[in-house]
Design an enzyme around this catalytic site. Structure first.
Site, PDB file in Angstrom:
ATOM      1  N   CYS A  82      24.302  16.423  22.555  1.00  0.00           N
ATOM      2  CA  CYS A  82      24.481  15.975  23.927  1.00  0.00           C
ATOM      3  C   CYS A  82      25.669  16.695  24.583  1.00  0.00           C
ATOM      4  CB  CYS A  82      24.702  14.467  23.944  1.00  0.00           C
ATOM      5  SG  CYS A  82      24.459  13.705  25.551  1.00  0.00           S
ATOM      6  N   CYS A 133      21.601  10.486  24.116  1.00  0.00           N
ATOM      7  CA  CYS A 133      21.301  11.131  22.837  1.00  0.00           C
ATOM      8  C   CYS A 133      22.073  10.439  21.713  1.00  0.00           C
ATOM      9  CB  CYS A 133      21.744  12.594  22.851  1.00  0.00           C
ATOM     10  SG  CYS A 133      20.899  13.606  24.061  1.00  0.00           S
ATOM     11  N   CYS A 136      22.822  14.136  29.566  1.00  0.00           N
ATOM     12  CA  CYS A 136      22.520  15.569  29.497  1.00  0.00           C
ATOM     13  C   CYS A 136      21.082  15.875  29.891  1.00  0.00           C
ATOM     14  CB  CYS A 136      22.806  16.120  28.110  1.00  0.00           C
ATOM     15  SG  CYS A 136      21.518  15.722  26.896  1.00  0.00           S
ATOM     16  N   CYS A 148      17.832  11.588  28.516  1.00  0.00           N
ATOM     17  CA  CYS A 148      19.237  11.252  28.279  1.00  0.00           C
ATOM     18  C   CYS A 148      19.980  11.131  29.605  1.00  0.00           C
ATOM     19  CB  CYS A 148      19.899  12.306  27.398  1.00  0.00           C
ATOM     20  SG  CYS A 148      21.678  12.058  27.236  1.00  0.00           S
ATOM     21  N   GLY A 160      10.514  15.822  -4.251  1.00  0.00           N
ATOM     22  CA  GLY A 160      10.204  14.422  -3.992  1.00  0.00           C
ATOM     23  C   GLY A 160      10.354  13.505  -5.196  1.00  0.00           C
TER      24      GLY A 160
HETATM   25 ZN   LIG Z   1      22.133  13.777  25.818  1.00  0.00          ZN
END
Ligand SMILES: [Zn+2]
Ligand SMILES: Nc1ncnc2c1ncn2[C@@H]1O[C@H](COP(=O)(O)OP(=O)(O)O)[C@@H](O)[C@H]1O
Ligand SMILES: [Mg+2]
Lengths: 269, 312
Positions: B286, B280, B258, B255, B46
């Site tokens: 996807c 997506c 999909c 989605c 970090g």
């Molecule tokens: Zn998708």
């Protein structure tokens, strides 16, 4: 380093809040302030007065850890360390002590506020700096404090640049008191304001300082402000302290010719 | 001054005589300098390590920090994936992918599971990352405190002394203005409970993927000349308030193509009648699901031409 609660109580009672010894600050050949020594007790309000250029700001900056002195010691009774020379602390320890134990009210609110975030967030920030993480509690504390400094609460989420100078100064004061500091430094806190606004703000500050039993070091060139706010005065001339005493004594019966000049050259209130 | 570095050896075997540039575009000195910065970044999770960022053949803002990181770590055995937003097929992603195919002789892929190095700006792929993979992020502004504290000396002190109250001021402003923490991208995190870090402009939806990841995460800011890292299996916590806990974005929809209900969705306008759908943002995720026969309500719709990229 670790103290029992009992020892700590004794320390609080017996030791001064602030002890300054032989403090000098030179800017090259120029003297900012020289050989200043004094002590302060908890709850005391000390006024530093003197004409422009007499070394008030230099002294205040040395006392508040912002300007390392050329000589001398600045000992503060810190909640985590007891009486300690603030310049002997490591930088992170000193910064933490400044966050936890102190407030600093600048003459120009722009120097003491974050202009990009709302008034409310400005007031709540010191709590976040101390690790508080409950939004609702901090919001309430911020509202309470803005109420206390008589700010219109409907303006809490506005940016400070939309506030008047007097409102900005109120926010700055709230921001510097919300975390219950042991000592607050103020450099000409009413200096930039209209006379009418000044009077109300001074009344408010006096009430807050009295109600909270706050210790404060107040720098001003204005004897009227000094009389209203301070228990004790330190009069500075050319970087040196020429007279100290209870405020009424110093103002009503000034001993040093410079103080006499200073007192007589202002309107009595 | 032994110039026979590993890469030089690789270059000798993998290069045709016509190659005029160094393997991986950057010269060996520069790559070593960047690798040293990466090692330091991995050692201090970090922490922003300054590095001597070089001019790259793309403008700042196009991923110069990420490109330099990739150039410093890539080798001929790597399989490289590059995404912009979540997609593999946007101009920026295609250009950078072609660049490394050319200067580093690497195989490229759109398949998250197959990639060894994944360069990204806005997303972490949905497919869980695994041991041995490296995410490379292109970072525009590495300093999470910059918007509130313009002084560099002061932000450095805040990191050094772990003074992070100021970051909560921005969350406070969010709740005051919107009644919740509305910040969505570049949402600040604590890495290994020590350093405050800005995770580049990924949506906060992806923040949980930073926590205890099996993959190494590298972040590069070209213009700001900073490199930082999250090593595998590191604790990463998104900042929040006790009464306003951290939450990721959620969608009512799944989605449209999909039917995924666990992925980050983009809203897509379909026509000028205002028809929209959510799909997506991770284009490979996807199409992979569609290739497995998963179908959302808009799959096969006349307005949506997906058959060609469904990988059938
Ligand atoms: Zn998708
Ligand atoms: N940064 C600086 N560099 C050089 N001289 C300074 C600096 N700040 C203050 N001084 C000088 O120190 C003296 C005291 O100044 P200052 O503490 O600002 O007085 P006051 O606040 O009473 O007006 C003045 O002579 C001033 O010119
Ligand atoms: Mg001054």
């Amino acid at each position: 380093m670790t103290m029992t609660a009992h020892q700590e109580t004794i320390d609080q009672a017996d030791q001064p809040l602030l002890r300054v010894r032989g403090l000098s600050k030179h800017y090259g050949m120029i003297t900012g302030c020289r050989d200043v020594s004094f002590e302060m007790r908890p709850g005391e309000v000390l006024g530093i007065v003197g004409e422009s250029g007499s070394g008030k700001t230099t002294l205040l900056n040395c006392l508040s850890g912002r300007l390392p002195p050329s000589q001398g010691r600045v000992e503060f009774n810190a909640s985590r360390h007891g009486l300690v020379d603030i310049y002997d602390l490591s930088e992170p320890d000193r910064r933490r002590m400044q966050r936890e134990d102190w407030g600093f009210v600048h003459q120009n609110p722009r120097d003491g506020l974050r202009m990009r975030v709302s008034g409310g967030a400005n007031v709540a920030e010191p709590l976040m700096n101390l690790g508080r993480r409950h939004y609702g509690d901090m919001r309430q504390a911020s509202l309470d404090w803005l109420n206390r400094v008589e700010l219109d609460l409907s303006r809490i989420d506005d940016k400070p640049r939309t506030y008047s100078g007097g409102m900005q100064q109120r926010v700055q004061i709230a921001r510097n008191l919300i975390h219950a500091p042991r000592l607050v430094f103020m450099d000409e806190p009413t200096g930039g304001l209209d006379v009418s606004v000044q009077a109300r703000l001074l009344d408010l500050m006096r009430e807050l300082v009295r109600d909270l039993g706050l210790a404060a070091i107040l720098v001003t060139h204005d004897m009227a402000v000094a009389r209203l706010m301070a228990d004790r005065l330190m009069v500075m001339k050319s970087g040196a302290v020429v007279e100290t005493g209870l405020t009424d004594q110093v103002l009503d019966d000034p001993q040093h010719p410079y103080t006499q000049l200073l007192v007589s050259s202002v309107l009595q209130i | 001054m032994n110039a026979q570095s590993n890469d030089a050896a690789l270059t000798a075997t993998s290069n045709s005589p016509e190659r005029y540039y160094t393997y991986g575009y950057l010269d060996e000195q520069t790559k070593r300098m960047i690798r040293r910065a990466i090692l330091k970044a991995v050692a201090i999770p970090g922490y922003q390590v300054p590095f001597g960022s070089r001019e790259m053949p793309v403008p700042y803002g196009w991923g110069t920090g990420g490109i330099q990181l990739t150039a410093a770590i890539i080798g001929p055995d790597d399989v490289y994936k590059c995404i912009d937003q979540g997609a593999d097929d946007t101009t920026n992603a295609v250009s950078i992918r072609r660049f490394f195919a050319k200067v580093a002789d690497v195989a490229t892929t759109e398949d998250t599971a197959e990639a060894t190095i994944i360069q990204s700006r806005h997303r972490i792929p949905e497919h869980p990352l695994k041991d041995g993979q490296i995410m490379v992020f292109q970072v525009p502004q590495p300093e999470p405190l910059r918007g509130l504290e313009p002084r560099e000396m002061e932000t450095r002190a805040m990191h050094a002394y772990e003074e992070y109250g100021l970051q909560y001021v921005s969350l406070y402003e969010n709740v005051s203005a919107f009644g919740r923490i509305a910040a969505t991208a570049g949402y600040p995190v604590m890495v290994d409970e020590r350093y405050l870090m800005s995770p580049s402009p990924i949506p906060k939806f992806d923040n949980p993927k930073l926590h205890n990841s099996q993959a190494l995460m590298l972040f590069g800011a070209g213009r700001e000349k900073r490199i930082y890292a999250i090593p595998p299996h590191t604790t990463v916590r998104s900042l929040d308030f006790e009464d306003y806990p951290f939450e990721t974005q959620k969608w009512e929809e799944s989605c449209a193509l999909c039917a995924a209900d666990d992925s980050y969705l983009d809203e897509v306008v379909l026509d000028d009648q205002g028809q929209r759908m959510f799909v997506c943002s991770d284009s490979h995720y996807c199409s992979d699901r569609r290739a497995q026969g998963l179908r959302g309500p808009m799959a096969g719709h006349e307005l949506v031409d997906i058959d060609k990229d469904a990988g059938q």
